[in-house]
Design a protein around this motif. Structure first.
Motif, PDB file in Angstrom:
ATOM      1  N   ILE A 133       0.867  -1.177   0.000  1.00 27.66           N
ATOM      2  CA  ILE A 133       0.000   0.000   0.000  1.00 27.66           C
ATOM      3  C   ILE A 133       0.905   1.229   0.000  1.00 27.66           C
ATOM      4  O   ILE A 133       1.595   1.505   0.984  1.00 27.66           O
ATOM      5  CB  ILE A 133      -0.911   0.029   1.256  1.00 27.66           C
ATOM      6  CG1 ILE A 133      -1.590  -1.317   1.487  1.00 27.66           C
ATOM      7  CG2 ILE A 133      -1.905   1.175   1.170  1.00 27.66           C
ATOM      8  CD1 ILE A 133      -2.760  -1.618   0.641  1.00 27.66           C
ATOM      9  N   LYS A 166       1.413   3.052  -5.938  1.00 28.96           N
ATOM     10  CA  LYS A 166       0.552   1.949  -6.385  1.00 28.96           C
ATOM     11  C   LYS A 166      -0.890   2.433  -6.585  1.00 28.96           C
ATOM     12  O   LYS A 166      -1.715   1.716  -7.141  1.00 28.96           O
ATOM     13  CB  LYS A 166       0.573   0.798  -5.375  1.00 28.96           C
ATOM     14  CG  LYS A 166       1.959   0.232  -5.104  1.00 28.96           C
ATOM     15  CD  LYS A 166       2.515  -0.514  -6.298  1.00 28.96           C
ATOM     16  CE  LYS A 166       3.888  -1.095  -6.002  1.00 28.96           C
ATOM     17  NZ  LYS A 166       4.527  -1.686  -7.166  1.00 28.96           N
ATOM     18  N   GLN A 207      -3.677   2.821  -4.875  1.00 31.55           N
ATOM     19  CA  GLN A 207      -4.844   2.011  -4.500  1.00 31.55           C
ATOM     20  C   GLN A 207      -6.115   2.858  -4.411  1.00 31.55           C
ATOM     21  O   GLN A 207      -7.214   2.331  -4.595  1.00 31.55           O
ATOM     22  CB  GLN A 207      -4.599   1.308  -3.165  1.00 31.55           C
ATOM     23  CG  GLN A 207      -3.770   0.028  -3.253  1.00 31.55           C
ATOM     24  CD  GLN A 207      -2.294   0.258  -3.069  1.00 31.55           C
ATOM     25  OE1 GLN A 207      -1.824   1.400  -3.087  1.00 31.55           O
ATOM     26  NE2 GLN A 207      -1.524  -0.804  -2.899  1.00 31.55           N
ATOM     27  N   LEU A 215      -7.230  -5.799  -1.722  1.00 31.09           N
ATOM     28  CA  LEU A 215      -5.931  -5.130  -1.864  1.00 31.09           C
ATOM     29  C   LEU A 215      -4.924  -5.890  -1.007  1.00 31.09           C
ATOM     30  O   LEU A 215      -4.803  -5.643   0.194  1.00 31.09           O
ATOM     31  CB  LEU A 215      -6.034  -3.671  -1.418  1.00 31.09           C
ATOM     32  CG  LEU A 215      -7.044  -2.820  -2.180  1.00 31.09           C
ATOM     33  CD1 LEU A 215      -7.171  -1.426  -1.556  1.00 31.09           C
ATOM     34  CD2 LEU A 215      -6.648  -2.703  -3.645  1.00 31.09           C
ATOM     35  N   SER A 226      -4.905  -3.108 -11.910  1.00 30.86           N
ATOM     36  CA  SER A 226      -3.752  -2.326 -11.453  1.00 30.86           C
ATOM     37  C   SER A 226      -3.802  -0.949 -12.096  1.00 30.86           C
ATOM     38  O   SER A 226      -3.866  -0.842 -13.324  1.00 30.86           O
ATOM     39  CB  SER A 226      -2.451  -3.030 -11.854  1.00 30.86           C
ATOM     40  OG  SER A 226      -1.362  -2.151 -11.653  1.00 30.86           O
TER      41      SER A 226
END
Lengths: 367, 336
Positions: A195, A199, A201, A223, A272
């Motif tokens: 995390i 990335k 998220q 995740l 992604s």
């Protein structure tokens, strides 16, 4: 140029952290085995060593006890580490095995220490790249960075990974847990990675929110991965809570190989939207597991997935949601992507260890 | 034939390209139907930014210092309340036993924290003074300079610009969009377009339901857009009055938000039009002046674009069309 014209030569690896379950650790262990099989003496020296791998490696400062004339170092470059400065001081012939690192700009405003570490990594790359006999890049994207940093001779060779772990027997407890969730309906989307702001998220959460609003109000997002930015993780959790998605967005943290296999086995799609990837091992794992990929062209992602993913030009939640919907409902598209994924994963694994050894042999005398 | 018995396409890449086009069409239809109004997607961005330190939560030194001040004092007196009958007595006993030791530690920690806090206040004061001095020398951000004859739907450059940007997949941004004349044209041509404009009142709010028009400066907007989130960007009335530093910052933000292979279109007036007696008064007030088209081409090529310039028929303006290289790197030698 050859590092040693004759006689026994050791090709040792140096690495910041040797962990049993991460991509770089697995890569280093496999490369060591390949180097030994080719006849070189080869050990691993690390700044930090996981307890499980204590018999497999030495602390980097113990290298002088093992040093011999003609030694060559392969540095597994992943992040800033005291090992970089140590190698520069040793002055031994160097091969840079470049896994890329997340640039400081991705942490700006989040974690001051991560910015400092990433900046230091950039400095270390600039220090070592011009000295390297050879740069082994994990992607064309990383090769470009190596060249810009001053590495004169480079070759692209992907990560030596253990992709089989995602098709091994899945953890029955996690499988049962996921099956219980699916009983209520709804698709499961997966992302694997630490995390961190790079990335992105939060972009995945936005996409899930749009997907639930437009297509499937029961969809879930898993995740999987530990955190490397507590500020970002907290913001992500608060964001999820504010959107009323606490039950739909699951953050199981780092998981075992068997649990990871369970997540891949039950995923409808691998999503992604990272802003930066140096290679993207989980993308290849998704291909191996037969999970279609929806992604965007950031960093090395396009190099890694080639034609085996839906690569979106825009990461707007509505676009991503529409792409996920198409992947979930169009069997022909799923089959096209997974067939391409199987081909691409084979290209990215295969005889890589042999090719790595051949690449090393272009600059180091074979035993 | 696949493992699942599905017949695979003969040309997988062509099939995937077709699917991508259908997805883009689906998004347009959904947006047009009001299923997911642009306003909601904007609110998602704003909601996340509200949780981010980048948005100012703790980013201001004054706020941070207030947090430091609040945390400077460490209370050695441990609370002794307990839900269990004997709990409070036990805790009170422990507190009495340990208080001298805990107090000694916390006294030193509080003193240390106070010293740090005092030092930070001095830094804050000096930074405030520096900011006041810098403010006096600050180059104002360029505003939108409107040449109504050159920036309208039937202008010569609109058709080539529309053709260039609608060829590229992904969202198209127009700045400065005004009442949405170009966004409307791009949408009619099949583009997934939206616009931004910093001028108060420039955006017709009655149009906001049909067109995605946002009231914000282009630079701030691009910095909030996801990396590689845009397929094309059209700039008109935006860059002429920019000083070099502001132009560099804008190009850096474009470099991040434009997808590899994306298209950047710059419409600018010429120096001749900028300096004409009937030019808008904003031209006198601007910190910068228009570049020549050749300069734009050099600048964009240095930043990894392939650029071509097209002069307008009357010499009053020109169009630069640039396509971003498909390979990007954080170490690219952009003008940053």
């Amino acid at each position: 140029m050859s590092a040693a014209a004759g006689g026994p030569v050791a090709v040792h690896q140096f690495i910041a952290t040797l962990n049993p379950h991460d991509a770089t650790g697995t890569h280093a262990l496999r490369l060591r085995d390949a180097l030994r099989a080719a006849g070189w003496h080869s050990e691993i020296f690390a700044e930090a060593i996981h307890d499980d791998l204590a018999p497999d490696a030495f602390k980097h400062w113990m290298y002088p006890e093992h040093a011999a004339a003609g030694d060559v170092a392969i540095y597994q470059f992943t992040t800033s580490s005291a090992v970089a400065g140590y190698l520069a001081e040793q002055g031994m012939p160097l091969i840079l095995d470049f896994h890329n690192f997340t640039g400081p700009e991705y942490f700006a405003g989040w974690e001051a220490q991560s910015v400092a570490r990433a900046t230091a990594a950039a400095d270390e790359l600039a220090l070592l790249a011009p000295r390297a006999l050879l740069g082994l890049a994990k992607s064309r994207f990383s090769e470009e960075e190596l060249r810009r940093a001053g590495c004169g001779r480079t070759v692209v060779l992907p990560v030596l990974a253990d992709y089989g772990r995602v098709t091994a027997a899945p953890d029955p407890r996690v499988r049962a847990e996921l099956a219980a969730l699916r009983e209520g309906g709804g698709a499961d989307f997966l992302f694997v990675g630490r995390i961190a702001p790079s990335k992105a998220q939060h972009e995945l959460v936005k996409a899930l929110w749009a997907y639930r609003r437009l297509y499937d109000p029961k969809a879930r997002l898993h995740l999987v991965g530990g955190t490397s930015s507590f500020e970002y993780t907290k913001a992500l959790q608060d964001f999820v809570h504010d959107l009323g998605l606490s039950a739909a967005v699951r953050l199981p943290g780092e998981v075992s190989d068997a649990a990871l296999a369970a997540y891949f086995a039950d995923a409808e799609a691998y999503l992604s939207l990272s802003a930066h990837e140096g290679f993207g091992v989980p993308l290849v794992e998704a291909m191996v597991a037969g999970v279609p990929i929806v992604t965007r062209p950031a960093g090395a992602v396009s190099d890694t997935v080639a034609d085996a993913a839906l690569v979106l030009a825009a990461a707007d939640p509505s676009y991503v949601a529409a792409a996920l919907h198409r992947v979930c409902t169009d069997e022909r598209l799923r089959s096209t992507l997974t067939a391409a994924g199987t081909r691409r994963a084979a290209e990215l694994s295969g005889d890589l260890a042999v090719r790595m050894v051949e690449a090393v042999a272009t600059v180091v005398h074979r035993p | 034939m696949s493992d699942t018995g599905v017949t695979l396409p003969e040309d997988p890449q062509a099939y995937v390209d077709q699917v991508m086009a259908e997805i883009a069409e689906e998004v347009k239809v959904r947006r047009a139907s009001g299923d997911l109004p642009p306003k909601l997607e904007r609110e998602l961005d704003e909601l996340f930014l509200a949780h981010s330190p980048v948005a100012g939560r703790g980013g201001d030194l004054g706020d941070a210092l207030r947090m430091v001040d609040a945390a400077t004092f460490i209370d050695p007196v441990v609370p002794v309340e307990s839900e269990r009958a004997a709990g409070a007595v036990v805790k009170k006993g422990m507190r009495s036993l340990l208080l001298w030791y805990v107090g000694w530690l916390t006294h030193q920690m509080s003193q240390s924290a106070s010293a740090v806090s005092r030092a930070l206040h001095i830094v804050d004061d000096r930074l405030g003074e520096l900011e006041r001095q810098v403010e006096g020398q600050r180059v104002p951000a360029a505003g939108v300079v409107e040449f109504p004859e050159l920036q309208r739907a039937d202008a010569w450059w609109v058709e080539p610009a529309v053709v260039a940007v609608t060829k590229t997949p992904g969202r198209i941004l127009h700045a400065a969009c005004g009442e949405g004349w170009l966004v409307r044209r791009l949408v009619a041509a099949g583009g997934d377009a939206y616009g931004v404009d910093p001028r108060a009142g420039a955006i017709d709010t009655s149009e906001q339901g049909a067109l995605d028009l946002r009231s914000e400066p282009v630079g701030a907007h691009l910095r909030a857009v996801a990396a590689a989130g845009l397929g094309a960007i059209v700039l008109s009335g935006t860059v002429e009055g920019m000083a070099a530093a502001e132009r560099s910052q804008l190009l850096a933000a474009i470099g991040t938000s434009l997808a590899p292979g994306g298209t950047l279109v710059v419409h600018s007036v010429s120096r001749q039009a900028w300096e004409a007696v009937d030019a808008p008064p904003e031209t006198d007030l601007a910190a910068g002046r228009p570049l020549r088209p050749e300069a734009w081409c050099i600048l964009l090529e240095q930043s990894g674009y392939e650029a071509t310039a097209q002069p307008g028929p009357g010499g009053a303006d020109y169009l630069v069309t640039a396509v971003r290289s498909a390979i990007t790197s954080p170490y690219a030698p952009a003008e940053r």
